[in-house]
Design a protein around this motif. Structure first.
Motif, PDB file in Angstrom:
ATOM      1  N   ARG A  23       5.328  96.131 -16.184  1.00  0.00           N
ATOM      2  CA  ARG A  23       5.726  95.298 -15.021  1.00  0.00           C
ATOM      3  C   ARG A  23       4.977  95.705 -13.758  1.00  0.00           C
ATOM      4  O   ARG A  23       4.611  94.852 -12.957  1.00  0.00           O
ATOM      5  N   ALA A  32       2.543  93.268 -11.721  1.00  0.00           N
ATOM      6  CA  ALA A  32       2.783  93.002 -10.297  1.00  0.00           C
ATOM      7  C   ALA A  32       1.546  93.361  -9.468  1.00  0.00           C
ATOM      8  O   ALA A  32       1.180  92.628  -8.537  1.00  0.00           O
ATOM      9  N   ALA A  90      -1.051  90.626  -9.970  1.00  0.00           N
ATOM     10  CA  ALA A  90      -0.706  89.426  -9.198  1.00  0.00           C
ATOM     11  C   ALA A  90      -1.015  89.646  -7.717  1.00  0.00           C
ATOM     12  O   ALA A  90      -1.576  88.758  -7.051  1.00  0.00           O
ATOM     13  N   ALA A  91      -0.685  90.833  -7.184  1.00  0.00           N
ATOM     14  CA  ALA A  91      -0.941  91.131  -5.764  1.00  0.00           C
ATOM     15  C   ALA A  91      -2.442  91.176  -5.485  1.00  0.00           C
ATOM     16  O   ALA A  91      -2.906  90.692  -4.448  1.00  0.00           O
ATOM     17  N   THR A 133      11.394  95.999  -5.095  1.00  0.00           N
ATOM     18  CA  THR A 133      11.038  95.484  -6.411  1.00  0.00           C
ATOM     19  C   THR A 133       9.582  95.879  -6.686  1.00  0.00           C
ATOM     20  O   THR A 133       8.822  96.190  -5.762  1.00  0.00           O
ATOM     21  N   LYS A 134       9.203  95.848  -7.934  1.00  0.00           N
ATOM     22  CA  LYS A 134       7.817  96.199  -8.268  1.00  0.00           C
ATOM     23  C   LYS A 134       6.838  95.223  -7.606  1.00  0.00           C
ATOM     24  O   LYS A 134       5.725  95.606  -7.262  1.00  0.00           O
ATOM     25  N   GLU A 135       7.269  93.977  -7.408  1.00  0.00           N
ATOM     26  CA  GLU A 135       6.425  92.981  -6.737  1.00  0.00           C
ATOM     27  C   GLU A 135       6.192  93.397  -5.280  1.00  0.00           C
ATOM     28  O   GLU A 135       5.077  93.332  -4.771  1.00  0.00           O
ATOM     29  N   GLN A 136       7.293  93.824  -4.594  1.00  0.00           N
ATOM     30  CA  GLN A 136       7.165  94.257  -3.197  1.00  0.00           C
ATOM     31  C   GLN A 136       6.281  95.501  -3.104  1.00  0.00           C
ATOM     32  O   GLN A 136       5.392  95.584  -2.257  1.00  0.00           O
ATOM     33  N   THR A 173       2.618  94.546  -3.645  1.00  0.00           N
ATOM     34  CA  THR A 173       2.036  93.854  -2.498  1.00  0.00           C
ATOM     35  C   THR A 173       1.644  94.853  -1.412  1.00  0.00           C
ATOM     36  O   THR A 173       0.526  94.810  -0.883  1.00  0.00           O
TER      37      THR A 173
END
Lengths: 216, 216
Positions: free
Chosen positions: A28, A32, A35-36, A191-194, A197
């Motif tokens: 994950r 992520a 994606a970033a 979150t891993k997304e944050q 980024t």
């Protein structure tokens, strides 16, 4: 625009055709980060162990199973990349001997001799050419900051991300980004997304200007 | 209608907070068996290790991680069941000592002493009461039929399903169902759904009449 190699997920080291050593890395964080990086206008190549996570469609994916396979694929992919992020958790021990048939239970204890696998990030760090950069990840259960800095130096990384075992197979992460002097240059919790980024922003900021063609 | 316990998926045996021994069992065979059993009008309880497969909504799911947890949950669930199908691939070795902190690499080999975990299906077979039945699975890489029959007898199973390692993490399976005398009473090759349907039909046929209230 940079071309970035991201290693992701776990690897497996088989004892026999059925049993293997691994860890719960889900891929994950790698997904992520990919994606970033793509969102910032970079090209991404992912070398991934077995995961069930979905990677961004715009990323080039190279699937591997063992740490040796991850090493070979990463060294080869790195040649055409500006930098690498080692978000994978490659299995770092492997049985000295692999049985070709399933080991039959005898009722007795089984003595297993494990030897260290190649260190993928260290090899990328040692082989990086002028202008190439490497960001490692360190997952430690104690003395996190100190051990991360030692790893950064040993593996010839430019920066290292320190996180704990609770990051594994979780939606969340809590990281510190350290530079070569052991200074904390970024702290993110979320979150891993944050986390991805913020990490990619910071990494992009630190890149030499000539490597940057990011949209912002 | 019977109430059937199905064990499914792999288990994990940790060396330290990060690394563990496991296998690539996906839980697909367990999920397919659950769906086939529900389709025949049975009640299903699944005791499952960590998997990403989806189980039928009508099944009761008990999630476990280690083999000991699978044993405890299965023994408890079996008390209210008429029969059990051991489709899980529990990790059958565990480190004698589990480190509470992540084992640090030293450059040296690591000697790991593995001991056998409890045998979930054998425990169910040994404890089964009058009228209860147990179907085991045997995954062997050589002498498949002979080893499966030995396992059936050792584990006090009523029937045993023999399959090969190519079944692991695959959509397909190729099985033989053996009775207590080692006779092949069913051979199926196909998707795990097809195999599950044929297996459940055969199992239901062999059940004592008073256990049957199946829709057909």
């Amino acid at each position: 625009m940079s071309r970035i190699l991201i290693t992701s997920g776990p690897t497996r080291q088989y004892l026999d055709p059925v049993r293997y050593l691994t860890n719960a890395s889900s891929g994950r964080m790698g997904s992520a980060l990919a994606a970033a990086a793509i969102a910032e206008g970079h090209q991404v190549v992912i070398v991934s162990g077995p995961v069930s996570v979905a990677y961004p469609a715009a990323a080039e994916i190279i699937n591997v199973e063992t740490t040796d396979e991850m090493l070979t694929a990463s060294m080869s992919a790195f040649e055409s990349c500006d930098g690498a992020i080692g978000a994978a958790a490659p299995c770092d021990y492997m049985p000295r001997f692999i049985q070709t048939q399933k080991i039959a239970k005898t009722g007795d204890a089984l003595q297993l001799e494990l030897i260290e696998t190649a260190d993928v990030v260290a090899m990328l760090g040692q082989r990086k050419k002028q202008g190439q950069w490497v960001v490692g990840f360190a997952l430690e259960t104690e003395d996190r900051r100190f051990r991360a800095t030692v790893k950064l130096q040993k593996k010839c990384c430019d920066w290292i991300v320190s996180n704990g075992p609770q990051a594994i197979d979780s939606d969340q992460n809590d990281i510190e980004l350290l530079n070569r002097h052991g200074d904390v240059i970024l702290t993110v919790q979320g979150t891993k997304e944050q986390v991805a980024t913020e990490l990619m922003k910071k990494i992009s900021e630190q890149l030499p200007d000539e490597k940057l063609d990011v949209k912002r």
